[in-house]
Design a protein around this motif. Structure first.
Motif, short mmCIF file in Angstrom:
data_model
loop_
_atom_site.label_atom_id
_atom_site.label_comp_id
_atom_site.label_asym_id
_atom_site.label_seq_id
_atom_site.Cartn_x
_atom_site.Cartn_y
_atom_site.Cartn_z
N MET A 189 4.89 -4.09 -7.83
CA MET A 189 6.12 -4.03 -8.24
C MET A 189 7.25 -3.42 -7.37
SD MET A 189 5.59 -3.28 -12.30
CE MET A 189 4.92 -4.60 -13.48
N ALA A 190 6.63 -2.47 -6.58
CA ALA A 190 7.65 -1.76 -5.74
C ALA A 190 8.11 -2.62 -4.55
CB ALA A 190 7.07 -0.44 -5.17
N ASP A 191 7.20 -3.55 -4.21
CA ASP A 191 7.47 -4.67 -3.22
C ASP A 191 8.31 -5.48 -3.73
OD1 ASP A 191 5.46 -3.43 -1.34
OD2 ASP A 191 4.03 -4.69 -1.81
N GLN A 192 8.40 -5.74 -5.01
CA GLN A 192 9.50 -6.77 -5.59
C GLN A 192 10.79 -6.20 -5.76
OE1 GLN A 192 7.83 -8.18 -9.26
NE2 GLN A 192 5.81 -8.84 -8.36
N ASP A 214 8.46 7.19 0.36
CA ASP A 214 7.36 6.29 0.95
C ASP A 214 7.53 5.98 2.24
OD1 ASP A 214 5.63 4.13 1.08
OD2 ASP A 214 5.77 3.74 -1.01
N GLU A 215 6.74 6.11 3.30
CA GLU A 215 7.15 5.75 4.47
C GLU A 215 6.67 4.24 4.78
OE1 GLU A 215 7.42 7.55 7.34
OE2 GLU A 215 7.35 9.50 6.60
N ALA A 216 6.04 3.75 4.00
CA ALA A 216 6.11 2.07 4.03
C ALA A 216 7.25 1.59 3.89
CB ALA A 216 4.99 1.70 3.13
N ILE A 217 8.02 1.93 2.79
CA ILE A 217 9.51 1.71 2.44
C ILE A 217 10.26 1.94 3.55
CG2 ILE A 217 11.44 1.86 1.18
CD1 ILE A 217 9.49 2.08 -1.21
N GLY A 218 10.31 3.23 4.05
CA GLY A 218 11.22 3.44 5.25
C GLY A 218 11.03 2.80 6.25
N ARG A 219 9.73 2.23 6.76
CA ARG A 219 9.57 1.35 7.81
C ARG A 219 10.23 0.19 7.78
NH1 ARG A 219 4.54 3.59 7.84
NH2 ARG A 219 3.58 1.67 6.54
#
Length: 243
Positions: A189-192, A214-219
């Motif tokens: 859901m975060a990815d969406q 969230d580092e994955a979001i930051g990237r």
């Protein structure tokens, strides 16, 4: 002798913060949350703010949006000094030019999705029929056109966050402030939600300032600023976001 032509002044940035300080006081104890911070955000940018817990991320968002007062410095939004306004003027300016997305969805449980989304328009005097039409249109744009009559309890977490995004966008704000918008969502859901925010930024030029841990979001963000101890310690722009 030829007539000289005045060079037009460059447009001012959407957000310009200079030397911003924020101090929290409890009795005789003072905690400095922001330490002379400078930040500029141009129209159409998607900017992420990251840093460890206690670094001042949420305080920064609250001060730049005028939700909190500041103890020093200058914050200009769309060319206007935010803290030269009265409280009433600042509240109205915020309602007309800013949208907010928080980790907690903050939806009214007894209202339908459409009723939650139209509320900011009604608060600034939009006619009810127009407010409802714009709310339904915005829900359609975030993929919830089939859920306009559903209450929050009838929606998934990801759907509820989409409703909050629609609510943030319905007044066509100059900037959307998003504080940990995926913090209560699972990874799918975060990815969406992040895909939706990036699409709104890329395709419609919506300016977004987003706090995340969230580092994955930051990237995946085109610009990322990092905070530590109330200061900006890095500001990285990417030619293209990853992912």
């Amino acid at each position: 002798m030829t007539d000289s032509v005045a060079t037009p002044a460059p447009p001012h940035p959407l957000l310009a913060a200079t030397g911003v300080r924020k101090v929290y006081r409890t009795g005789s104890v003072e905690v400095t949350a922001l330490r002379g911070l400078d930040l500029t955000v141009e129209r159409g940018e998607l900017v992420g703010v990251m840093g460890p817990s206690g670094s001042g991320k949420t305080t920064l968002l609250n001060c730049l949006s005028g939700l909190d007062d500041i103890d020093g410095g200058l914050v200009e939004v769309d060319g206007r000094d935010l803290f030269a306004m009265s409280d009433a003027e600042r509240t109205e300016h915020r309602a007309r030019t800013m949208g907010f997305v928080f980790q907690a969805f903050n939806l009214i449980p007894v209202f339908s999705a459409a009723e939650n989304v139209e509320l900011p328009l009604l608060l600034v005097g939009t006619a009810p029929r127009e407010a409802r039409a714009r709310a339904v249109e915005m829900l359609g744009r975030v993929g919830l056109g089939h859920r306009v009559g559903h209450r929050p309890s009838e929606l998934s977490g990801g759907e509820q966050q989409r409703v909050t995004i629609a609510r943030a966008l319905v007044a066509r704000p100059a900037v959307v402030w998003a504080d940990e918008p995926t913090g209560n969502l699972d990874s799918a859901m975060a990815d969406q939600v992040m895909d939706l925010l990036r699409t709104l930024n890329r395709d419609e030029g919506q300016t977004i300032v987003l706090v995340t841990h969230d580092e994955a979001i930051g990237r995946r963000l085109p610009r990322l600023v990092r905070m530590r101890d109330g200061r900006l310690v890095a500001d990285t722009a990417r030619a293209a976001a990853v992912g």
